[in-house]
Design an enzyme around this catalytic site. Sequence first.
Site, PDB file in Angstrom:
ATOM      1  N   GLU A  26      23.936 -98.787 -61.210  1.00 31.56           N
ATOM      2  CA  GLU A  26      25.204 -98.243 -61.708  1.00 31.56           C
ATOM      3  C   GLU A  26      25.451 -98.665 -63.154  1.00 31.56           C
ATOM      4  O   GLU A  26      24.844 -99.621 -63.645  1.00 31.56           O
ATOM      5  CB  GLU A  26      26.371 -98.691 -60.825  1.00 31.56           C
ATOM      6  CG  GLU A  26      26.600-100.191 -60.827  1.00 31.56           C
ATOM      7  CD  GLU A  26      28.037-100.594 -60.523  1.00 31.56           C
ATOM      8  OE1 GLU A  26      28.974-100.017 -61.095  1.00 31.56           O
ATOM      9  OE2 GLU A  26      28.206-101.538 -59.720  1.00 31.56           O
ATOM     10  N   LYS A 160      33.798-108.948 -53.754  1.00 28.27           N
ATOM     11  CA  LYS A 160      34.404-110.136 -54.353  1.00 28.27           C
ATOM     12  C   LYS A 160      35.648-110.554 -53.591  1.00 28.27           C
ATOM     13  O   LYS A 160      36.365-109.728 -53.039  1.00 28.27           O
ATOM     14  CB  LYS A 160      34.800-109.836 -55.797  1.00 28.27           C
ATOM     15  CG  LYS A 160      33.606-109.756 -56.712  1.00 28.27           C
ATOM     16  CD  LYS A 160      33.995-110.179 -58.119  1.00 28.27           C
ATOM     17  CE  LYS A 160      32.775-110.156 -58.996  1.00 28.27           C
ATOM     18  NZ  LYS A 160      32.433-108.796 -59.432  1.00 28.27           N
TER      19      LYS A 160
HETATM   20  N1  PSU Z   1      32.559-105.176 -58.110  1.00 31.54           N
HETATM   21  C1  PSU Z   1      31.977-106.040 -58.954  1.00 31.54           C
HETATM   22  N2  PSU Z   1      31.723-105.675 -60.251  1.00 31.54           N
HETATM   23  C2  PSU Z   1      32.009-104.418 -60.691  1.00 31.54           C
HETATM   24  C3  PSU Z   1      32.578-103.497 -59.769  1.00 31.54           C
HETATM   25  C4  PSU Z   1      32.833-103.914 -58.494  1.00 31.54           C
HETATM   26  O1  PSU Z   1      31.678-107.155 -58.558  1.00 31.54           O
HETATM   27  O2  PSU Z   1      31.798-104.114 -61.874  1.00 31.54           O
HETATM   28  C5  PSU Z   1      32.817-102.075 -60.192  1.00 31.54           C
HETATM   29  C6  PSU Z   1      31.843-101.162 -59.415  1.00 31.54           C
HETATM   30  O3  PSU Z   1      31.407-100.132 -60.267  1.00 31.54           O
HETATM   31  C7  PSU Z   1      32.710-100.628 -58.301  1.00 31.54           C
HETATM   32  C8  PSU Z   1      34.046-100.511 -58.996  1.00 31.54           C
HETATM   33  O4  PSU Z   1      32.282 -99.402 -57.788  1.00 31.54           O
HETATM   34  O5  PSU Z   1      34.120-101.671 -59.825  1.00 31.54           O
HETATM   35  C9  PSU Z   1      35.186-100.470 -58.024  1.00 31.54           C
HETATM   36  O6  PSU Z   1      36.360-100.172 -58.705  1.00 31.54           O
HETATM   37  P1  PSU Z   1      37.650 -99.676 -57.888  1.00 31.54           P
HETATM   38  O7  PSU Z   1      38.127-100.894 -57.164  1.00 31.54           O
HETATM   39  O8  PSU Z   1      38.599 -99.216 -58.978  1.00 31.54           O
HETATM   40  O9  PSU Z   1      37.178 -98.586 -56.998  1.00 31.54           O
END
Ligand code: PSU
Length: 311
Positions: A26, A160
Amino acid sequence: MTNFHIRLGAEVADALRDGRPVVALESTIVSHGLPRPDNLRVARQIERAVREAGAVPATIGMIGGELVVGLDDAQLTRLATVDGVSKLSVRDLAVAAASGADGATTVAATSAVAAAAGIGVFATGGLGGVHREAAQTFDESADLVTLARTPIAVVCAGVKSILDVGATLERLETLGVGVVGYRTRRFPGFYLTDAGFDLDWSVESPEQVADVLAAREQQGVHGGGLIVANPLPTDEQLDPALHDRTLAEGLARLGREGVTGKAVTPFLLAHFHSATEGASLAVNVRIILRNADLAARIAVAAAALRTDAPA
Ligand code: PSU
Ligand code: MN
């Protein structure tokens, strides 16, 4: 622009045509998840880890409205360094393309695009999930519902602790997303080896994951994703006391500064990186490199199964 088809990088196109192993990566971790200037260096390191384990890396993102599977180094540099790169979930892909945007794909968008391009294995750091306070805010990452309908194996270190881990596991169960621990029956908590929850299944080798993927395909019953949860060894995790302190501060800042929606995850990650003075960054990098290595070995095992299969 009126041609909105996915563009495959030349190396990725060749590998897919020949049935060689490919691992999707990603770009949101590069543009929004890791601080500059480390982000570009780490993005290149992740690709190298995939190559060293015998697979072709396919980092996914959008350049000037074009969805690219297998960004070249100039494109990767652009997403890592230019201001105004959008964070793209699945719902954003068409609008962003029609706007000619530069964008980084989340786990949700990367999974969906990778599957559409015929890639079955994806490595990232941590998944999005159910946010704390979700009962009031309804903030649940589109990563979960997308994995419910996308046939891909995602290697990650769980979610996380900035999220509600228990609620995330419940939602994954409801949505029918498979979760297996890699050599563990405990769900990892990204920076921490163990998030405090049991898993029903564990796998012991890349070959066993390849068997799971083959079984899913041959049964033709379940079309959704598989999470391969790969924990850090305990001696490599973030110091749990530092972790708990940093998390409490970050959550308090969210409320004080009124941060909501898709800004929440990048805000908390940036808080961790600055508040731990780089300790969380080092842990984050180790996690991603380990996941890239495991994903590549899974892709290699899956490609070998395809080759061995009777016609
Ligand atoms: N978790 C991490 N690092 C990240 C992300 C998630 O430890 O950079 C990023 C990923 O791309 C994930 C996104 O898909 O954040 C999720 O964001 P949201 O909670 O807005 O869906
Ligand atoms: Mn959200």
